[in-house]
Structure formats: structure tokens, C-alpha cells
Scaffold this active site. Structure first.
Site, PDB file in Angstrom:
ATOM      1  N   GLY A  21       0.828  -1.211   0.000  1.00 32.53           N
ATOM      2  CA  GLY A  21       0.000   0.000   0.000  1.00 32.53           C
ATOM      3  C   GLY A  21       0.858   1.255   0.000  1.00 32.53           C
ATOM      4  N   GLN A  22       0.226   2.423  -0.135  1.00 36.35           N
ATOM      5  CA  GLN A  22       1.057   3.629  -0.227  1.00 36.35           C
ATOM      6  C   GLN A  22       1.799   3.926   1.074  1.00 36.35           C
ATOM      7  OE1 GLN A  22      -0.917   7.210  -1.453  1.00 36.35           O
ATOM      8  NE2 GLN A  22      -2.854   6.717  -0.472  1.00 36.35           N
ATOM      9  N   TYR A  79      -8.952  -1.696   4.439  1.00 33.96           N
ATOM     10  CA  TYR A  79      -9.870  -1.550   3.311  1.00 33.96           C
ATOM     11  C   TYR A  79     -10.064  -0.045   3.162  1.00 33.96           C
ATOM     12  CZ  TYR A  79     -13.963  -2.046   0.334  1.00 33.96           C
ATOM     13  OH  TYR A  79     -14.841  -1.964  -0.702  1.00 33.96           O
ATOM     14  N   THR A  80      -9.579   0.552   2.075  1.00 41.19           N
ATOM     15  CA  THR A  80      -9.547   2.021   1.987  1.00 41.19           C
ATOM     16  C   THR A  80     -10.461   2.605   0.898  1.00 41.19           C
ATOM     17  OG1 THR A  80      -7.605   1.861   0.564  1.00 41.19           O
ATOM     18  CG2 THR A  80      -7.190   2.216   2.900  1.00 41.19           C
ATOM     19  N   TYR A 117      -2.932   2.384  12.205  1.00 39.64           N
ATOM     20  CA  TYR A 117      -3.255   3.667  11.559  1.00 39.64           C
ATOM     21  C   TYR A 117      -4.757   3.832  11.426  1.00 39.64           C
ATOM     22  CZ  TYR A 117       1.660   3.741  10.845  1.00 39.64           C
ATOM     23  OH  TYR A 117       3.007   3.718  11.097  1.00 39.64           O
ATOM     24  N   THR A 119      -7.985   7.196  10.770  1.00 38.88           N
ATOM     25  CA  THR A 119      -8.347   8.214   9.786  1.00 38.88           C
ATOM     26  C   THR A 119      -9.106   9.407  10.373  1.00 38.88           C
ATOM     27  OG1 THR A 119      -9.784   8.535   7.855  1.00 38.88           O
ATOM     28  CG2 THR A 119     -10.387   6.755   9.308  1.00 38.88           C
ATOM     29  N   ASP A 120      -9.004  10.528   9.676  1.00 40.88           N
ATOM     30  CA  ASP A 120      -9.820  11.705  10.005  1.00 40.88           C
ATOM     31  C   ASP A 120     -11.305  11.425   9.777  1.00 40.88           C
ATOM     32  OD1 ASP A 120      -9.111  11.449   7.266  1.00 40.88           O
ATOM     33  OD2 ASP A 120      -9.637  13.533   6.848  1.00 40.88           O
ATOM     34  N   TYR A 143     -16.691   3.185   5.949  1.00 45.01           N
ATOM     35  CA  TYR A 143     -15.232   3.169   6.111  1.00 45.01           C
ATOM     36  C   TYR A 143     -14.859   3.748   7.480  1.00 45.01           C
ATOM     37  CZ  TYR A 143     -10.414   4.830   5.594  1.00 45.01           C
ATOM     38  OH  TYR A 143      -9.078   5.098   5.796  1.00 45.01           O
TER      39      TYR A 143
HETATM   40  N1  LIG Z   1      -5.604   6.785   1.895  1.00 46.00           N
HETATM   41  C1  LIG Z   1      -5.985   7.795   2.670  1.00 46.00           C
HETATM   42  O1  LIG Z   1      -6.325   8.871   2.196  1.00 46.00           O
HETATM   43  C2  LIG Z   1      -6.013   7.616   4.178  1.00 46.00           C
HETATM   44  C3  LIG Z   1      -6.455   8.679   4.958  1.00 46.00           C
HETATM   45  C4  LIG Z   1      -6.467   8.530   6.352  1.00 46.00           C
HETATM   46  C5  LIG Z   1      -6.052   7.337   6.917  1.00 46.00           C
HETATM   47  N2  LIG Z   1      -5.666   6.306   6.124  1.00 46.00           N
HETATM   48  C6  LIG Z   1      -5.271   5.050   6.761  1.00 46.00           C
HETATM   49  O2  LIG Z   1      -3.877   4.895   6.548  1.00 46.00           O
HETATM   50  C7  LIG Z   1      -3.578   3.510   6.368  1.00 46.00           C
HETATM   51  C8  LIG Z   1      -2.825   3.311   5.062  1.00 46.00           C
HETATM   52  O3  LIG Z   1      -3.641   3.734   3.974  1.00 46.00           O
HETATM   53  P1  LIG Z   1      -3.122   3.613   2.468  1.00 46.00           P
HETATM   54  O4  LIG Z   1      -3.726   4.721   1.712  1.00 46.00           O
HETATM   55  O5  LIG Z   1      -1.664   3.401   2.459  1.00 46.00           O
HETATM   56  O6  LIG Z   1      -3.852   2.273   2.007  1.00 46.00           O
HETATM   57  P2  LIG Z   1      -3.705   1.501   0.611  1.00 46.00           P
HETATM   58  O7  LIG Z   1      -2.713   2.153  -0.265  1.00 46.00           O
HETATM   59  O8  LIG Z   1      -5.105   1.291   0.115  1.00 46.00           O
HETATM   60  O9  LIG Z   1      -3.102   0.105   1.062  1.00 46.00           O
HETATM   61  C9  LIG Z   1      -3.867  -0.798   1.788  1.00 46.00           C
HETATM   62  C10 LIG Z   1      -3.023  -2.015   2.041  1.00 46.00           C
HETATM   63  O10 LIG Z   1      -3.870  -2.987   2.691  1.00 46.00           O
HETATM   64  C11 LIG Z   1      -3.658  -4.222   2.050  1.00 46.00           C
HETATM   65  N3  LIG Z   1      -4.787  -5.128   2.097  1.00 46.00           N
HETATM   66  C12 LIG Z   1      -6.003  -4.971   1.524  1.00 46.00           C
HETATM   67  N4  LIG Z   1      -6.731  -6.094   1.689  1.00 46.00           N
HETATM   68  C13 LIG Z   1      -5.938  -6.953   2.382  1.00 46.00           C
HETATM   69  C14 LIG Z   1      -6.116  -8.277   2.858  1.00 46.00           C
HETATM   70  N5  LIG Z   1      -7.258  -8.973   2.659  1.00 46.00           N
HETATM   71  N6  LIG Z   1      -5.099  -8.865   3.526  1.00 46.00           N
HETATM   72  C15 LIG Z   1      -3.931  -8.203   3.710  1.00 46.00           C
HETATM   73  N7  LIG Z   1      -3.703  -6.952   3.293  1.00 46.00           N
HETATM   74  C16 LIG Z   1      -4.709  -6.343   2.627  1.00 46.00           C
HETATM   75  C17 LIG Z   1      -3.388  -3.853   0.608  1.00 46.00           C
HETATM   76  O11 LIG Z   1      -2.799  -4.961  -0.029  1.00 46.00           O
HETATM   77  P3  LIG Z   1      -3.077  -5.214  -1.603  1.00 46.00           P
HETATM   78  O12 LIG Z   1      -2.137  -4.264  -2.277  1.00 46.00           O
HETATM   79  O13 LIG Z   1      -2.777  -6.637  -1.766  1.00 46.00           O
HETATM   80  O14 LIG Z   1      -4.519  -4.894  -1.857  1.00 46.00           O
HETATM   81  C18 LIG Z   1      -2.480  -2.668   0.770  1.00 46.00           C
HETATM   82  O15 LIG Z   1      -1.161  -3.094   0.997  1.00 46.00           O
HETATM   83  C19 LIG Z   1      -4.912   2.779   6.465  1.00 46.00           C
HETATM   84  O16 LIG Z   1      -5.090   2.349   7.783  1.00 46.00           O
HETATM   85  C20 LIG Z   1      -5.929   3.833   6.136  1.00 46.00           C
HETATM   86  O17 LIG Z   1      -7.178   3.560   6.735  1.00 46.00           O
HETATM   87  C21 LIG Z   1      -5.625   6.420   4.751  1.00 46.00           C
END
Ligand SMILES: NC(=O)c1ccc[n+]([C@@H]2O[C@H](COP(=O)([O-])OP(=O)(O)OC[C@H]3O[C@@H](n4cnc5c(N)ncnc54)[C@H](OP(=O)(O)O)[C@@H]3O)[C@@H](O)[C@H]2O)c1
Length: 318
Positions: A21-22, A79-80, A117, A119-120, A143
Site C-alpha cells: 500500500g502507499q 480496506y480504503t 493507523y 483516519t480523520d 469506512y
Molecule cells: N488513503 C488515505 O487517504 C487515508 C487517509 C487517512 C487514513 N488512512 C489510513 O492509513 C492507512 C494506510 O492507507 P493507504 O492509503 O496506504 O492504504 P492503501 O494504499 O489502500 O493500502 C492498503 C493495504 O492494505 C492491504 N490489504 C487490503 N486487503 C488486504 C487483505 N485482505 N489482507 C492483507 N492486506 C490487505 C493492501 O494490499 P493489496 O495491495 O494486496 O490490496 C495494501 O497493501 C490505512 O489504515 C488507512 O485507513 C488512509
């Protein structure tokens, strides 16, 4: 296993989820100098060096934690897909609430600390000044609700934890608002972007580096030092803007041989989405700055650095 308080540790064993993930990808790099990192990625990924772990399987998750016996579990996996979550409630809950519960339980069992981690989007956006960690969450969408359940599960797991809430994550890599805007701006002549939702766009790399900085501070002081500071922390870029303001700043820094789209600000009502989103979700990050001396830079400065990378990548691709 009881860890004596304030015992320095040398090279901790770190179990990292979501390395594809990112944020996970950045954490992988940021945590590597600190210890032995065991990386896992989701079942859909073939990622060099990462083990595949399906977090929706409690048995597989428990097995892996017991095999690795980590000192820290760092869990950015989630799950994002905010809109899709409205229709995939059980999968969103499995990953955002049940998986953190299993990880927290296993962490407590093997004496590990969990860094999780959130989220807002746990807030409803009715505030008019930055949310502190004390403010009661009240999510507007599935979410946010499942992420809140994940926080609660981590808090009641029985072991020490850090919950780091961040917002509007992006980077030069991965699917995010910036990559969407860059793609669409080349294809379309006009982009209509919501201008009445306010938040803090945050570079995933800075969240990863801040996490590493927090864990590194604890190394000479011992895990007891960190455990005494367990809790929820807000960790975002400084400042705030709207999605429109963010898009304008992205395109203002973009170098492109082709003309880029004109941006038009619109209200949320003109851009209906499956999930409701908070109007205002700026987080007050004073607590992390006070306790851990970590403060991320203003979002515009972060964007300058990310766009340098994006422009280099685009120049190579053109
Ligand atoms: N994105 C945002 O804007 C944002 C904002 C606030 C907080 N956050 C929080 O920050 C954290 C990181 O977010 P992110 O944007 O980096 O997320 P992301 O890029 O969507 O990455 C999510 C990760 O979770 C993995 N994942 C999904 N389904 C899975 C499963 N069944 N088993 C194991 N791994 C699984 C994905 O693996 P695959 O690549 O295999 O799918 C990926 O590595 C999260 O907790 C999110 O809630 C995100």
C-alpha cells in the site's frame, strides 16, 4: 512475556502489514534501518520480499504473528475504498475492525506493541477548528465506522498500542487523489473539484518517517518508555485546504508537455458520492509534537517534494 520497563532494545523484530500500500511501502523503507522487518502484503499482490498474508483470515494472521514473534506489529493495511465500502460492509469490517482485533490480541499475547493507523473520517466534520484526540468520533460512512471499530479493538486488545490517525494520504506512487488528478488533467479539458470539504493532504512518506522517528526514540529508552506513552495520536501535514485547493496546487506544480485541464470549484452537492464525507476533518497534531517531538511539515512543502518526484517520473515517461 513481560518486558522490564525502560530496558533498551537493540534490533527489534517488526511485523509490517500492507507493504504494497502507499503508506506500507514507505514504512517498509523507513523501518528497515531500525530492526528486522518482516513484510506482508495482501493476497492480490506479488511483492518482492513480502510474504502474502490475507488479513481477512484470522487463523492465517494468528499463525504468522506466532511464527514471527515480533516486538512491534505495524499495521497500515486496511480496506480504503471509501465509496465501495458502503456496498462491501463485511469485507471493510473484516479488514478494518476484525483484523486489527486479531493483531492486537496476538500482540498482547506475545508481548508486542501494535502501531495501528486510522483516519480523520472517524469524525463527522461538524467542527470548525482542528479535532483533538479527545473529541468524540462520530463517523459518517462505513469506512469511518469500521476504522473506528478497529481503533476500539486495538484499545481493548490488552497490550500497548499507538493509534496514529492521519488524513488525505498521497504520494508519487499508488492510487490517490494526486495520481487521479494528474491522469484526468491530461485527458480532459475541464475538471470539476469539490471546494467545500477541508482537510490536510498528507504525504505518506512523512507519516512513515514520523513513525520510524517515534520507534527510534524509544530504542535507547526501552519499550517501557514507549508503552507509557501509548494512546491515540493525530499525525498529518500542517495546514489545510479543500480538494479544489489541493488540485490547484498539484497542477500549479505539474510540468507537462500537454495542456492540462482547467479546474472548476464545485460544492459537494454537485458531486454526489456513495459515501458521505466530513465537511471539515482537520486534525490537531499538538499531542504528537509534545510527546514525541514529531511534527510534519506544511502540506504545500510536502507537495513541492512529491511533485519534484512526479515531474521526474513524467519526464522519463514522456
Ligand atoms: N488513503 C488515505 O487517504 C487515508 C487517509 C487517512 C487514513 N488512512 C489510513 O492509513 C492507512 C494506510 O492507507 P493507504 O492509503 O496506504 O492504504 P492503501 O494504499 O489502500 O493500502 C492498503 C493495504 O492494505 C492491504 N490489504 C487490503 N486487503 C488486504 C487483505 N485482505 N489482507 C492483507 N492486506 C490487505 C493492501 O494490499 P493489496 O495491495 O494486496 O490490496 C495494501 O497493501 C490505512 O489504515 C488507512 O485507513 C488512509
Amino acid at each position: 512475556m513481560t518486558v522490564p520497563p525502560h530496558t533498551p532494545y537493540a534490533r527489534p523484530r517488526i511485523l509490517l502489514t500492507g507493504a504494497s500500500g502507499q503508506l506500507g511501502w514507505e514504512l517498509w523503507r523507513a523501518l528497515m534501518p531500525l530492526g528486522d522487518v518482516v513484510c506482508t502484503a495482501g493476497p492480490d499482490q506479488v511483492t518482492g520480499g513480502a510474504e502474502i498474508l490475507d488479513l481477512s483470515s484470522a487463523a492465517a494472521t494468528r499463525d504468522l504473528v506466532r511464527r514471527v514473534a515480533p516486538d512491534f506489529i505495524v499495521n497500515p493495511a486496511a480496506y480504503t475504498r471509501v465509496d465501495q465500502a458502503e456496498d462491501e460492509i463485511s469485507l471493510a469490517r473484516a479488514l478494518n475492525a476484525v483484523a486489527p482485533a486479531v493483531l492486537a490480541e496476538e500482540a498482547a499475547r506475545c508481548g508486542a506493541m501494535i502501531v495501528h493507523y486510522s483516519t480523520d473520517y472517524v469524525f463527522d466534520g461538524q467542527a470548525s477548528r482542528p479535532y483533538s484526540e479527545h473529541y468524540p468520533p462520530s463517523p459518517l460512512n462505513v469506512y469511518g465506522q469500521t476504522k473506528l471499530e478497529g481503533e476500539q479493538a486495538v484499545q481493548s486488545g490488552g497490550g500497548p498500542y499507538l493509534i496514529l490517525r492521519t488524513s488525505w494520504l498521497y504520494g508519487a506512487r499508488g492510487n490517490n487523489f494526486l495520481s487521479t488528478i494528474m491522469k484526468l488533467a491530461r485527458r480532459q479539458s475541464e475538471l470539476r473539484i469539490v471546494d467545500d470539504q477541508t482537510g490536510a493532504p498528507t504525504w505518506a512518506r512523512q507519516v512513515a518517517e514520523a513513525t520510524a522517528q517515534i520507534l527510534a526514540q524509544a530504542a535507547p529508552l526501552g519499550r517501557g518508555w514507549l508503552e507509557e506513552r501509548a494512546g491515540v495520536y493525530h499525525l498529518t501535514a500542517a495546514g489545510s485546504t479543500t480538494w479544489f485547493g489541493f488540485a490547484r496546487a498539484i497542477l500549479g506544480r505539474a510540468q507537462s508537455s500537454a495542456p492540462l485541464a482547467r479546474l472548476v470549484p464545485i460544492p459537494t452537492v454537485d458531486f454526489p458520492t456513495r459515501a458521505s464525507r466530513p465537511t471539515y476533518s482537520v486534525l490537531d497534531c499538538t499531542k504528537a509534537a509534545t510527546v514525541f517531538r514529531v511534527a510534519l511539515s506544511p502540506w504545500e512543502e510536502q507537495l513541492d517534494r512529491v511533485m519534484e518526484e512526479v515531474n521526474q517520473l513524467t519526464a522519463v515517461a514522456d
